[in-house]
Design a protein around this motif. Structure first.
Motif, PDB file in Angstrom:
ATOM      1  N   THR A  99       0.856  -1.179   0.000  1.00 39.14           N
ATOM      2  CA  THR A  99       0.000   0.000   0.000  1.00 39.14           C
ATOM      3  C   THR A  99       0.891   1.227   0.000  1.00 39.14           C
ATOM      4  N   ALA A 100       0.692   2.076  -0.997  1.00 37.94           N
ATOM      5  CA  ALA A 100       1.464   3.314  -1.130  1.00 37.94           C
ATOM      6  C   ALA A 100       0.494   4.483  -1.097  1.00 37.94           C
ATOM      7  N   SER A 101       1.040   5.677  -1.050  1.00 36.57           N
ATOM      8  CA  SER A 101       0.186   6.867  -0.998  1.00 36.57           C
ATOM      9  C   SER A 101      -0.679   7.002  -2.250  1.00 36.57           C
ATOM     10  N   HIS A 102      -0.231   6.433  -3.353  1.00 33.14           N
ATOM     11  CA  HIS A 102      -0.939   6.561  -4.626  1.00 33.14           C
ATOM     12  C   HIS A 102      -1.825   5.360  -4.959  1.00 33.14           C
ATOM     13  N   GLY A 103      -1.879   4.364  -4.076  1.00 32.47           N
ATOM     14  CA  GLY A 103      -2.726   3.209  -4.326  1.00 32.47           C
ATOM     15  C   GLY A 103      -2.102   1.924  -3.843  1.00 32.47           C
ATOM     16  N   ARG A 104      -2.589   0.810  -4.387  1.00 30.88           N
ATOM     17  CA  ARG A 104      -2.052  -0.515  -4.021  1.00 30.88           C
ATOM     18  C   ARG A 104      -1.317  -1.082  -5.225  1.00 30.88           C
ATOM     19  N   GLU A 105      -0.271  -1.870  -4.956  1.00 34.04           N
ATOM     20  CA  GLU A 105       0.503  -2.450  -6.057  1.00 34.04           C
ATOM     21  C   GLU A 105       1.194  -3.724  -5.611  1.00 34.04           C
ATOM     22  N   ILE A 106       1.605  -4.481  -6.614  1.00 34.56           N
ATOM     23  CA  ILE A 106       2.362  -5.701  -6.369  1.00 34.56           C
ATOM     24  C   ILE A 106       3.360  -5.856  -7.497  1.00 34.56           C
ATOM     25  N   TYR A 107       4.510  -6.400  -7.168  1.00 39.73           N
ATOM     26  CA  TYR A 107       5.534  -6.655  -8.186  1.00 39.73           C
ATOM     27  C   TYR A 107       5.346  -8.050  -8.752  1.00 39.73           C
ATOM     28  N   ALA A 108       5.549  -8.151 -10.044  1.00 35.94           N
ATOM     29  CA  ALA A 108       5.510  -9.428 -10.744  1.00 35.94           C
ATOM     30  C   ALA A 108       6.652  -9.394 -11.755  1.00 35.94           C
ATOM     31  N   TYR A 109       6.886 -10.502 -12.427  1.00 28.15           N
ATOM     32  CA  TYR A 109       7.997 -10.585 -13.370  1.00 28.15           C
ATOM     33  C   TYR A 109       7.554 -11.330 -14.612  1.00 28.15           C
ATOM     34  N   ASP A 110       8.043 -10.864 -15.774  1.00 24.78           N
ATOM     35  CA  ASP A 110       7.727 -11.548 -17.033  1.00 24.78           C
ATOM     36  C   ASP A 110       8.699 -12.720 -17.218  1.00 24.78           C
ATOM     37  N   PRO A 111       8.562 -13.500 -18.298  1.00 32.24           N
ATOM     38  CA  PRO A 111       9.433 -14.664 -18.490  1.00 32.24           C
ATOM     39  C   PRO A 111      10.933 -14.347 -18.555  1.00 32.24           C
ATOM     40  N   ASP A 112      11.302 -13.115 -18.884  1.00 31.11           N
ATOM     41  CA  ASP A 112      12.716 -12.722 -18.911  1.00 31.11           C
ATOM     42  C   ASP A 112      13.143 -12.058 -17.612  1.00 31.11           C
ATOM     43  N   ASP A 113      12.294 -12.098 -16.593  1.00 31.70           N
ATOM     44  CA  ASP A 113      12.584 -11.539 -15.274  1.00 31.70           C
ATOM     45  C   ASP A 113      12.600 -10.013 -15.258  1.00 31.70           C
ATOM     46  N   ASN A 114      11.909  -9.379 -16.213  1.00 32.74           N
ATOM     47  CA  ASN A 114      11.721  -7.927 -16.176  1.00 32.74           C
ATOM     48  C   ASN A 114      10.634  -7.627 -15.151  1.00 32.74           C
ATOM     49  N   ILE A 117       5.060  -3.751 -12.411  1.00 34.16           N
ATOM     50  CA  ILE A 117       4.335  -3.268 -11.242  1.00 34.16           C
ATOM     51  C   ILE A 117       2.866  -3.225 -11.649  1.00 34.16           C
ATOM     52  N   LEU A 118       2.071  -4.063 -11.022  1.00 34.29           N
ATOM     53  CA  LEU A 118       0.625  -4.037 -11.236  1.00 34.29           C
ATOM     54  C   LEU A 118       0.075  -3.069 -10.201  1.00 34.29           C
ATOM     55  N   HIS A 119      -0.544  -1.991 -10.665  1.00 32.89           N
ATOM     56  CA  HIS A 119      -0.929  -0.890  -9.773  1.00 32.89           C
ATOM     57  C   HIS A 119      -2.407  -0.562  -9.896  1.00 32.89           C
ATOM     58  N   GLN A 120      -3.057  -0.398  -8.760  1.00 31.90           N
ATOM     59  CA  GLN A 120      -4.462   0.034  -8.714  1.00 31.90           C
ATOM     60  C   GLN A 120      -4.511   1.317  -7.907  1.00 31.90           C
ATOM     61  N   SER A 121      -4.967   2.399  -8.541  1.00 35.16           N
ATOM     62  CA  SER A 121      -5.095   3.684  -7.860  1.00 35.16           C
ATOM     63  C   SER A 121      -6.226   3.647  -6.853  1.00 35.16           C
ATOM     64  N   HIS A 122      -6.211   4.602  -5.923  1.00 32.14           N
ATOM     65  CA  HIS A 122      -7.286   4.724  -4.934  1.00 32.14           C
ATOM     66  C   HIS A 122      -8.591   4.985  -5.637  1.00 32.14           C
TER      67      HIS A 122
END
Length: 122
Positions: A99-114, A117-122
């Motif tokens: 939970t950040a000031s700008h919303g909720r987010e979670i880190y994920a990675y693509d098949p090349d490990d890039n 950030i999946l982000h949902q605003s308030h």
């Protein structure tokens, strides 16, 4: 002097082009356009173009094992639905929702490990 830039977009280099194109096609539910098999794919959104390219053999060492501080942030409507979707693709986020000031987010990675950030605003 003015820098003569007319547009900016993000590109990702990969030796696994077709695997990454398939991942982003399924993640974004969007076909790349333009698409040149085994060479280049581009996903277009309002305000952003995401290009994925396969470096030439003479350039491939330049792109191997390069960790970057850059992340691709994808704004989503429902974070839990986005987590379920990327998990179903076989790439579950390894951490917890933040939970950040700008919303909720979670880190994920693509098949090349890039990092994504999946982000949902308030």
């Amino acid at each position: 002097m003015v820098f003569p830039c007319t547009a900016a977009f993000i590109t990702v280099a990969t030796v696994n082009l077709e695997k990454l194109v398939s991942f982003y096609t399924n993640l974004l539910d969007k076909q790349p356009h333009p698409y040149i098999p085994n060479v280049y794919a581009e996903f277009q959104f309002p305000g952003l173009r995401l290009g994925i390219f396969k470096p030439k053999l003479t350039q491939s060492e330049e792109f191997v094992s390069v960790k970057s501080g850059m992340s691709l942030c994808l704004e989503v409507i429902d974070l839990e639905d986005a987590i379920a979707h990327i998990t179903a693709l076989g790439f579950p986020p390894p951490g917890e929702i933040l939970t950040a000031s700008h919303g909720r987010e979670i880190y994920a990675y693509d098949p090349d490990d890039n990092r994504l950030i999946l982000h949902q605003s308030h």
